[in-house]
Structures are given as structure tokens and as C-alpha cells.
Design a protein around this motif. Structure first.
Motif: not given
Length: 273
Positions: A6, A11, A14, A78, A81-82, A161, A164, A167
Motif C-alpha cells: 500500500l 490510499i 481509494s 480505510g 483497505l489496510g 488514512s 489504513c 488496520g
């Protein structure tokens, strides 16, 4: 997100995808799931280069129902995605864990977001904007747009963010304590107080009856406001609460009742414009 595939550019891409498309294809079966699918789908080549099966599995994981408040809830995509980036980099992140965390978080952030934004911030900004545009000026409109975006863009970017970066740890922080309940309770109290004050400042119920005795005339509306300003508004609010909370009336029935009261009151002279 050291050690994952990533990047900051991914980021940002997304985040823009989520903010632009979080309510696209919004329907009862999947709600905001298509926006999540698009978000992760646009990164499928970066996460799983030339691996069509892994790319397919990535998008299929996010097809089921998902729905939350899209602004404060931006932390959830977020987090997703993480976790997907960790999984794509070889970490042991089970599919079920990603789905479970997404499902567990959407309710709490829907509650917090709805209490804070539609319940508190938006009515406050709109009331200020209405005041600024009371003479037909566009100042209030511009104020609302600039202020709302000025608050939401930095806030949602920070949440997305940060999700991400943390997580699954972000999910543990929210679900592992009573913080969400305290936030919802506190914001609800503030929201109810603010909305009540705003409603009172804009609402008016004028009593049209007057007492006349020879040359003496007594305006009942002025007397009531002199004893307790906007007392009829308070009584109407308490009556509405009683009908909705205690008698289980729907909002539609209450509106129809007040419509009848307004019409009858106007023609009998009991209510005045």
C-alpha cells in the motif's frame, strides 16, 4: 503500512473512490457494498498483479451487505483497505476476519455519525445559513457549502488514512471498549439540546384571541409571551413528545393533526399569522 504493497497514492485513490461513490447503486440488498467493491477493485492489479483468481476473491469478499454513515464511517473502508493490503503482502489475515470486522463496525459508526452529523452539525450549519440568507442572499448557501466541506474533507481523510494505518487494531480500539456508547450518548444529548434551541428560535405559535372591555384591549399572545416567552411552542413540543413517545403516533399523524389545528385555528381566530 510498512511491509505492505500500500502506497500513499493508492490510499488517496481509494479515499476519493469512497467519497465519490459511497452512495452509488444504493439499494436495499447491498447498500454501500458496490462502493467498497469499486474501491478495492481499482487496486486489484497493485495488490495482486496478474493474479485474476486473487483479484476475483478480493472483490467477492466485499459483495455482501454493507451500510454505515459515510463520513465518520470513512474509517471502516480505510481499515478494510489496510487489512487487504496486509493480506496481499503475505500476512495471515483470514477472509472471515475482514468481513467480520467490517460488519461489526458499520453499526457503531452509523450511530455515532448519525448523531453527530444529521443530528447536530448539519442542523446548526443550516440554521446559521438560513439566518444569513433571510433576505434572499446567497451568503448562507455559500457558508454552508464551504463550512461543511471545510470540516468534512480533512476529517474524513484523517479517519480513512488512520484506518489504513491501524488496520485491525482500529477495530479492536472501537469494539474493545465502551467508547462508542459514551460518544453516542454525549453527542445525542448535545444534538437534542441544539436542535431544540434552533426549533424554538424559528417556530412561532401566535394566539389570535384578544379580550376587549370598552376601551380596554388585552392581547392574550402578548400576555403569554410576557410570562413565559414562546410558551405555546413549548406546549406544542411537549404535546408532540407525548403523542410520539407515549401514544406511539407516527410523525405523519402528528403532522396531519397540526395541519387540522392550524386550519381550524385560523378560521376561528384562535391562531394568528
Amino acid at each position: 503500512m510498512e511491509g505492505t504493497k500500500l502506497t500513499k497514492k493508492m490510499i488517496q485513490k481509494s479515499y476519493i473512490n469512497w467519497m465519490l461513490w459511497n452512495l452509488s447503486l444504493y439499494q436495499p440488498e447491498t447498500m454501500q457494498a458496490p462502493a467498497v467493491v469499486k474501491m478495492v477493485g481499482d487496486l486489484r492489479e497493485e495488490l495482486y498483479p496478474e493474479d485474476s483468481e486473487k483479484q476475483k476473491e478480493l472483490m467477492e469478499r466485499h459483495l455482501p451487505f454493507f451500510n454505515t454513515e459515510p463520513f465518520l464511517g470513512a474509517i471502516i473502508p480505510g481499515i478494510i483497505l489496510g487489512m487487504e493490503a496486509e493480506k496481499a503482502s503475505g500476512s495471515d489475515v483470514p477472509d472471515d476476519l475482514i468481513v467480520a470486522i467490517k460488519s461489526a463496525l458499520m453499526g457503531p459508526f452509523a450511530g455515532i455519525g448519525d448523531a453527530l452529523l444529521p443530528g447536530t452539525l448539519i442542523p446548526i450549519l443550516l440554521s446559521i445559513g438560513l439566518g444569513l440568507s433571510s433576505d434572499g442572499s446567497v451568503t448562507g448557501i455559500l457558508f454552508y457549502i464551504v463550512t461543511f466541506l471545510g470540516i468534512m474533507i480533512p476529517l474524513t481523510w484523517f479517519l480513512f488514512s488512520k484506518g489504513c494505518t491501524l488496520g485491525a487494531k482500529a477495530a479492536e480500539l472501537v469494539l474493545g471498549s465502551n467508547i462508542k456508547d459514551d460518544i453516542i450518548r454525549g453527542i445525542s444529548i448535545i444534538g437534542i439540546s441544539v436542535v431544540g434551541a434552533i426549533s424554538c428560535s424559528y417556530a412561532n405559535i401566535n394566539i389570535g384571541w384578544t379580550y376587549v372591555n370598552g376601551d380596554y384591549m388585552l392581547n392574550i399572545n402578548d400576555v403569554l409571551n410576557g410570562i413565559w416567552p414562546k410558551l405555546p411552542v413549548l406546549l406544542a413540543a411537549l404535546g408532540t413528545y407525548f403523542l410520539v413517545a407515549k401514544k406511539n403516533w407516527s410523525i405523519v399523524k402528528v403532522i396531519l393533526l397540526y395541519l387540522v389545528v392550524a386550519v381550524v385555528g385560523y378560521f376561528t381566530g384562535f391562531l394568528a399569522v
